[in-house]
Scaffold this motif. Structure first.
Motif, PDB file in Angstrom:
ATOM      1  N   ARG A   1       0.732  -1.154   0.240  1.00 22.36           N
ATOM      2  CA  ARG A   1       0.195   0.211  -0.011  1.00 22.36           C
ATOM      3  C   ARG A   1       1.247   1.147   0.055  1.00 22.36           C
ATOM      4  NH1 ARG A   1      -2.295  -3.015   4.370  1.00 22.36           N
ATOM      5  NH2 ARG A   1      -1.294  -1.680   5.892  1.00 22.36           N
ATOM      6  N   PHE A   2       0.123   2.683  -0.130  1.00 21.84           N
ATOM      7  CA  PHE A   2       1.569   3.925  -0.174  1.00 21.84           C
ATOM      8  C   PHE A   2       1.426   4.078   0.878  1.00 21.84           C
ATOM      9  CE2 PHE A   2       0.992   8.175   0.204  1.00 21.84           C
ATOM     10  CZ  PHE A   2       1.930   8.244  -0.523  1.00 21.84           C
ATOM     11  N   SER A   3       0.892   3.894   1.814  1.00 22.36           N
ATOM     12  CA  SER A   3       1.730   4.222   3.280  1.00 22.36           C
ATOM     13  C   SER A   3       2.564   3.362   3.868  1.00 22.36           C
ATOM     14  CB  SER A   3       0.296   4.150   4.185  1.00 22.36           C
ATOM     15  OG  SER A   3       0.088   2.454   4.733  1.00 22.36           O
ATOM     16  N   ASN A   4       2.394   2.266   3.304  1.00 21.09           N
ATOM     17  CA  ASN A   4       4.198   1.313   3.348  1.00 21.09           C
ATOM     18  C   ASN A   4       5.224   1.501   2.550  1.00 21.09           C
ATOM     19  OD1 ASN A   4       2.790  -0.483   6.087  1.00 21.09           O
ATOM     20  ND2 ASN A   4       2.197  -1.812   4.502  1.00 21.09           N
ATOM     21  N   TYR A   5       5.349   2.047   1.422  1.00 20.69           N
ATOM     22  CA  TYR A   5       6.115   2.622   0.846  1.00 20.69           C
ATOM     23  C   TYR A   5       6.132   4.666   1.273  1.00 20.69           C
ATOM     24  CZ  TYR A   5       5.343  -0.535  -3.084  1.00 20.69           C
ATOM     25  OH  TYR A   5       4.682  -2.183  -3.579  1.00 20.69           O
ATOM     26  N   PHE A   6       5.700   5.009   1.570  1.00 14.37           N
ATOM     27  CA  PHE A   6       5.562   6.419   2.308  1.00 14.37           C
ATOM     28  C   PHE A   6       6.750   5.639   3.292  1.00 14.37           C
ATOM     29  CE2 PHE A   6       4.872   9.906   5.199  1.00 14.37           C
ATOM     30  CZ  PHE A   6       4.912  10.728   4.721  1.00 14.37           C
ATOM     31  N   TRP A   7       6.079   5.425   4.366  1.00 13.15           N
ATOM     32  CA  TRP A   7       7.357   5.305   5.610  1.00 13.15           C
ATOM     33  C   TRP A   7       7.894   4.117   5.544  1.00 13.15           C
ATOM     34  CZ3 TRP A   7       6.202   8.562   9.202  1.00 13.15           C
ATOM     35  CH2 TRP A   7       4.929   9.213   9.872  1.00 13.15           C
ATOM     36  N   THR A   8       8.676   3.660   4.328  1.00 11.25           N
ATOM     37  CA  THR A   8       9.503   3.198   4.629  1.00 11.25           C
ATOM     38  C   THR A   8      10.710   3.808   4.178  1.00 11.25           C
ATOM     39  OG1 THR A   8       8.730   0.973   3.799  1.00 11.25           O
ATOM     40  CG2 THR A   8      11.137   1.288   2.935  1.00 11.25           C
ATOM     41  N   ILE A   9      10.826   4.907   2.862  1.00 11.01           N
ATOM     42  CA  ILE A   9      11.113   6.151   2.514  1.00 11.01           C
ATOM     43  C   ILE A   9      11.737   6.655   3.467  1.00 11.01           C
ATOM     44  CG2 ILE A   9      11.311   7.760   0.701  1.00 11.01           C
ATOM     45  CD1 ILE A   9       9.804   6.072  -1.135  1.00 11.01           C
ATOM     46  N   ILE A  10      10.526   7.596   4.272  1.00  9.50           N
ATOM     47  CA  ILE A  10      10.697   8.396   5.289  1.00  9.50           C
ATOM     48  C   ILE A  10      11.469   8.052   6.202  1.00  9.50           C
ATOM     49  CG2 ILE A  10       9.579   9.904   7.351  1.00  9.50           C
ATOM     50  CD1 ILE A  10       9.146  11.208   4.408  1.00  9.50           C
ATOM     51  N   LEU A  11      11.402   6.949   6.896  1.00 13.05           N
ATOM     52  CA  LEU A  11      12.665   5.967   8.183  1.00 13.05           C
ATOM     53  C   LEU A  11      13.606   5.692   7.372  1.00 13.05           C
ATOM     54  CD1 LEU A  11       9.870   3.806   9.063  1.00 13.05           C
ATOM     55  CD2 LEU A  11      10.592   5.178  10.473  1.00 13.05           C
ATOM     56  N   PHE A  12      14.129   5.361   6.592  1.00 13.26           N
ATOM     57  CA  PHE A  12      14.853   4.911   5.842  1.00 13.26           C
ATOM     58  C   PHE A  12      16.337   6.815   5.573  1.00 13.26           C
ATOM     59  CE2 PHE A  12      18.524   4.726   2.539  1.00 13.26           C
ATOM     60  CZ  PHE A  12      19.002   3.483   2.999  1.00 13.26           C
ATOM     61  N   ILE A  13      15.283   7.961   5.089  1.00 15.61           N
ATOM     62  CA  ILE A  13      16.469   9.521   4.904  1.00 15.61           C
ATOM     63  C   ILE A  13      16.407   9.152   6.260  1.00 15.61           C
ATOM     64  CG2 ILE A  13      15.626  11.478   4.468  1.00 15.61           C
ATOM     65  CD1 ILE A  13      14.041  10.084   1.659  1.00 15.61           C
ATOM     66  N   GLY A  14      15.536   9.417   7.665  1.00 13.89           N
ATOM     67  CA  GLY A  14      15.680   9.946   8.690  1.00 13.89           C
ATOM     68  C   GLY A  14      16.546   9.203   9.024  1.00 13.89           C
ATOM     69  N   GLY A  15      16.541   7.368   9.095  1.00 14.65           N
ATOM     70  CA  GLY A  15      17.813   7.584   9.859  1.00 14.65           C
ATOM     71  C   GLY A  15      19.040   7.260   9.635  1.00 14.65           C
ATOM     72  N   LEU A  16      19.374   6.989   7.757  1.00 10.50           N
ATOM     73  CA  LEU A  16      20.376   7.593   7.705  1.00 10.50           C
ATOM     74  C   LEU A  16      20.846   8.954   8.105  1.00 10.50           C
ATOM     75  CD1 LEU A  16      22.285   6.201   5.376  1.00 10.50           C
ATOM     76  CD2 LEU A  16      21.126   7.287   4.447  1.00 10.50           C
ATOM     77  N   GLY A  17      19.921   9.628   8.164  1.00 18.08           N
ATOM     78  CA  GLY A  17      20.453  11.169   8.720  1.00 18.08           C
ATOM     79  C   GLY A  17      20.813  10.825  10.137  1.00 18.08           C
ATOM     80  N   PHE A  18      20.391  10.205  10.742  1.00 20.35           N
ATOM     81  CA  PHE A  18      20.447  10.356  12.076  1.00 20.35           C
ATOM     82  C   PHE A  18      21.761   9.304  12.525  1.00 20.35           C
ATOM     83  CE2 PHE A  18      16.324  12.015  13.086  1.00 20.35           C
ATOM     84  CZ  PHE A  18      16.671  12.399  14.962  1.00 20.35           C
ATOM     85  N   LEU A  19      22.133   8.304  11.954  1.00 22.68           N
ATOM     86  CA  LEU A  19      22.996   7.602  11.698  1.00 22.68           C
ATOM     87  C   LEU A  19      24.477   8.398  11.484  1.00 22.68           C
ATOM     88  CD1 LEU A  19      24.193   4.741  12.721  1.00 22.68           C
ATOM     89  CD2 LEU A  19      24.210   3.968  10.005  1.00 22.68           C
ATOM     90  N   LEU A  20      24.354   8.786  10.080  1.00 23.09           N
ATOM     91  CA  LEU A  20      25.599   9.549   9.795  1.00 23.09           C
ATOM     92  C   LEU A  20      25.880  10.746  10.268  1.00 23.09           C
ATOM     93  CD1 LEU A  20      25.261   9.656   6.052  1.00 23.09           C
ATOM     94  CD2 LEU A  20      27.101   8.685   7.424  1.00 23.09           C
ATOM     95  N   ALA A  21      25.247  11.364  11.717  1.00 23.26           N
ATOM     96  CA  ALA A  21      24.917  12.894  12.508  1.00 23.26           C
ATOM     97  C   ALA A  21      26.044  11.979  13.422  1.00 23.26           C
ATOM     98  CB  ALA A  21      24.187  13.266  12.810  1.00 23.26           C
TER      99      ALA A  21
END
Length: 181
Positions: free
Chosen positions: A15-35
């Protein structure tokens, strides 16, 4: 022949919501990990911020933890998307006098979930509507042994009129009574 068999397709995790949350969590998580890594190694790994000025303990460590957690959740949701968990169909077969509920699960020996119920074990079609913070609108297959098998997919609740129409059509097709749960 076709009027004796009805098949309702169930959309699973794709469903669209799962695609949306996968992308948002991946980008946010990558940002926090790199920080967090930037604060530990004192090398700026983010082009839009300078987290090297953060002290690693506690800020950098917490950011690394949140980043790792967010990436793990995004990978889990991605896996459910790839495997299409929860998808399947409901088949109502008057020729064989059977109702089949088929769903996909996680990989393994029980990947395909198949539930079959003869018409003689079915009492009615039930509707359950609950409003509030987590509204639920579900159509159930009510069995004579008091079990209730959900037939609608997990998704955004449909309108009450659509749910009632869907349940009434199914009850009419199976020649069963409709009840409110």
């Amino acid at each position: 022949m076709q009027e004796d068999i009805r098949q309702d397709i169930i959309i699973g995790s794709r469903r669209f919501s799962n695609y949306f949350w996968t992308i948002i969590l991946f980008i946010g998580g990558l940002g926090f990990l790199l920080a967090g890594f930037s604060s530990y190694f004192k090398i700026n790994l983010l082009p839009f911020a300078n987290p090297t000025s953060l002290t690693f303990i506690p800020q950098g460590l917490v950011m690394t933890f949140y980043g790792t957690l967010s990436l793990a959740i995004s990978l889990y949701i991605l896996a459910t998307l790839v495997w299409d968990i929860g998808s399947g169909y409901n088949e109502y077969n008057k020729l064989e006098s059977l109702v089949k509920v088929v769903r996909r699960g996680f990989p393994g020996k029980n990947r395909e979930i198949l539930l079959t119920y003869p018409f003689t074990n079915i009492r009615s079609i039930g509707i359950k509507i609950s409003e509030g913070l987590n509204p639920q609108r579900t159509v159930y297959l009510c069995l004579k042994d008091e079990r209730k098998i959900p037939l609608t997919p997990v998704q955004q609740p449909s309108t009450i009129s659509n749910l009632e129409e869907e349940a009434a059509d199914l009850a009419k097709f199976l020649d069963l009574k409709l009840e409110n749960l």
